[in-house]
Design an enzyme around this catalytic site. Structure first.
Site, PDB file in Angstrom:
ATOM      1  N   HIS A   1       0.850  -1.194   0.000  1.00  0.00           N
ATOM      2  CA  HIS A   1       0.000   0.000   0.000  1.00  0.00           C
ATOM      3  C   HIS A   1       0.884   1.242   0.000  1.00  0.00           C
ATOM      4  CE1 HIS A   1      -4.056   1.800   1.093  1.00  0.00           C
ATOM      5  NE2 HIS A   1      -3.237   2.837   1.264  1.00  0.00           N
TER       6      HIS A   1
ATOM      7  N   HIS B   1       1.311   4.959  -2.289  1.00  0.00           N
ATOM      8  CA  HIS B   1       0.913   5.871  -3.359  1.00  0.00           C
ATOM      9  C   HIS B   1       2.170   6.472  -3.974  1.00  0.00           C
ATOM     10  CE1 HIS B   1      -3.430   5.922  -2.240  1.00  0.00           C
ATOM     11  NE2 HIS B   1      -2.925   5.649  -1.029  1.00  0.00           N
TER      12      HIS B   1
ATOM     13  N   HIS C   1      -9.653   1.372  -0.836  1.00  0.00           N
ATOM     14  CA  HIS C   1      -9.576   2.004   0.482  1.00  0.00           C
ATOM     15  C   HIS C   1     -10.941   1.924   1.150  1.00  0.00           C
ATOM     16  CE1 HIS C   1      -5.881   3.518  -1.169  1.00  0.00           C
ATOM     17  NE2 HIS C   1      -5.651   4.345  -0.154  1.00  0.00           N
TER      18      HIS C   1
ATOM     19  N   GLU D   1     -10.998   3.316   6.747  1.00  0.00           N
ATOM     20  CA  GLU D   1     -10.061   4.282   7.329  1.00  0.00           C
ATOM     21  C   GLU D   1     -10.867   5.398   7.987  1.00  0.00           C
ATOM     22  OE1 GLU D   1      -6.291   7.137   5.960  1.00  0.00           O
ATOM     23  OE2 GLU D   1      -7.733   6.443   4.458  1.00  0.00           O
TER      24      GLU D   1
ATOM     25  N   ASP E   1       1.831   3.910   3.199  1.00  0.00           N
ATOM     26  CA  ASP E   1       0.823   4.789   2.610  1.00  0.00           C
ATOM     27  C   ASP E   1       1.488   5.926   1.813  1.00  0.00           C
ATOM     28  OD1 ASP E   1      -1.750   5.541   2.025  1.00  0.00           O
ATOM     29  OD2 ASP E   1      -2.230   6.340   4.002  1.00  0.00           O
ATOM     30  N   ASP E   2       1.875   6.983   2.501  1.00  0.00           N
ATOM     31  CA  ASP E   2       2.542   8.147   1.902  1.00  0.00           C
ATOM     32  C   ASP E   2       3.679   8.547   2.838  1.00  0.00           C
ATOM     33  OD1 ASP E   2       0.325   8.808  -0.231  1.00  0.00           O
ATOM     34  OD2 ASP E   2      -0.732   8.660   1.689  1.00  0.00           O
TER      35      ASP E   2
END
Length: 323
Positions: free
Chosen positions: A9, A11, A186, A189, A267-268
């Site tokens: 996961h 981005h 997603h 969350e 994630d980021d």
């Protein structure tokens, strides 16, 4: 931590090092006021503001060449963390505005960069952006369906989880499924356990991005465990954005103990001031995760990866404990 890592996961734009984005902005004369803190890190206060900063940073990524350079930078920083395989979310909306011809050019640049990377394999998951709406999602799904292959292996959805329902995007997910792409989205969350139910029932995904709010519905936890639906959990992201107030409150260990297949991702990462090594260090400090659990979680990730069987076997071999 010396155990090889598998990340599911990530981005691609959200993994861009801040210095990389600042450098491109200077090259192009683009004003990024409000994107960075005084210490030159990304400015993040809440989820809505995070989306604004994320999309503002993306404005400097205006061509295939930049995305090729970005892919190289992201894979280099991942490999430094011991990541041997990563799946990156790639959005046609940010790569050519959904135009198929332009998307192919962006995709070629990213795939070429990935092929040159040392010690790490990459696959792409094409993502639609939820707050861009169901019609725009169909455009992303068409781009995915037309470019499915050795590199593009999955389809998913990111963006603002509070816009619409998962089922609003069923057409796009059906299109991707029919093209042979594997599916994730997603959910859970921000949208609660109900959004995870929607994801598995209405979109029939085999993995869920985040999914942590499933913990609020014991019946859903049982369903995920019994059906082997994998969660792509990003604990540091959840804490920074306020989904949970601190690491001790995060449900990843309760989910794992209940038999839900969990994986760990960033994630980021530069937006949340983390790395995959940092994530595992915090999990060790907070929940006592030892090497055996870390290896088990990465084996789960390798088995859930949207890759060919030969690549999976190679990953599993690398994850075998030294004898």
């Amino acid at each position: 931590m010396s155990i090889p890592k598998v990340e599911l996961h990530l981005h691609i734009e959200g993994a861009a090092p801040p210095a990389f984005i600042r450098g491109l902005a200077q090259e192009k004369g683009i004003n990024l006021d409000g994107v960075f803190n005084e210490d030159r890190s990304y400015r993040i206060e809440n989820f809505t503001q995070f989306l604004r900063v994320y999309e503002a940073a993306c404005t400097v990524l205006t061509g295939p060449e930049e995305f090729g350079r970005l892919t190289t930078a992201v894979l280099e920083q991942s490999a430094e963390q011991g990541v041997i395989y990563t799946e990156a979310f790639l959005s046609p909306d940010f790569c050519g505005g959904g135009d198929l011809g332009a998307w192919r050019e962006y995709l070629h640049a990213m795939q070429e960069a990935a092929s040159r990377a040392d010690d790490i394999e990459m696959r792409g998951i094409v993502t639609c952006i939820r707050h861009f709406g169901p019609d725009q999602a169909k455009t992303a799904a068409r781009c995915a369906a037309e470019t499915v292959g050795d590199f593009i292996t999955g389809f998913g959805m990111g963006g603002d989880e509070m816009q619409g329902t998962q089922g609003d995007f069923a057409y796009s997910f059906d299109m991707a499924r029919e093209a042979g792409l594997r599916l994730t989205t997603h959910a859970g969350e921000w949208g609660g356990a109900q959004s995870v139910w929607q994801a598995v029932r209405d979109l029939r995904v085999e993995r869920v991005g985040h999914g942590v709010q499933a913990i609020d519905d014991p019946r859903l936890v049982d369903h995920l465990a019994e059906n082997g639906i994998v969660l792509e959990v990003c604990p540091g992201s959840n804490v920074v954005l306020g989904v949970y107030p601190d690491w001790k409150s995060h449900p990843i260990e309760r989910l794992r103990a209940a038999g839900v297949p969990v994986t760990v991702s960033t994630d980021d990462p530069p937006f949340f001031h983390t790395t995959l090594s940092d994530e595992y260090d915090r999990l060790a400090d907070t929940f006592g995760w030892e090497d055996e659990i870390v290896r088990e979680v990465n084996v789960t990730a390798a088995k859930a990866a949207f890759c060919d069987d030969a690549t999976r076997e190679t990953l599993l071999k690398k994850l075998e404990p030294d004898t």
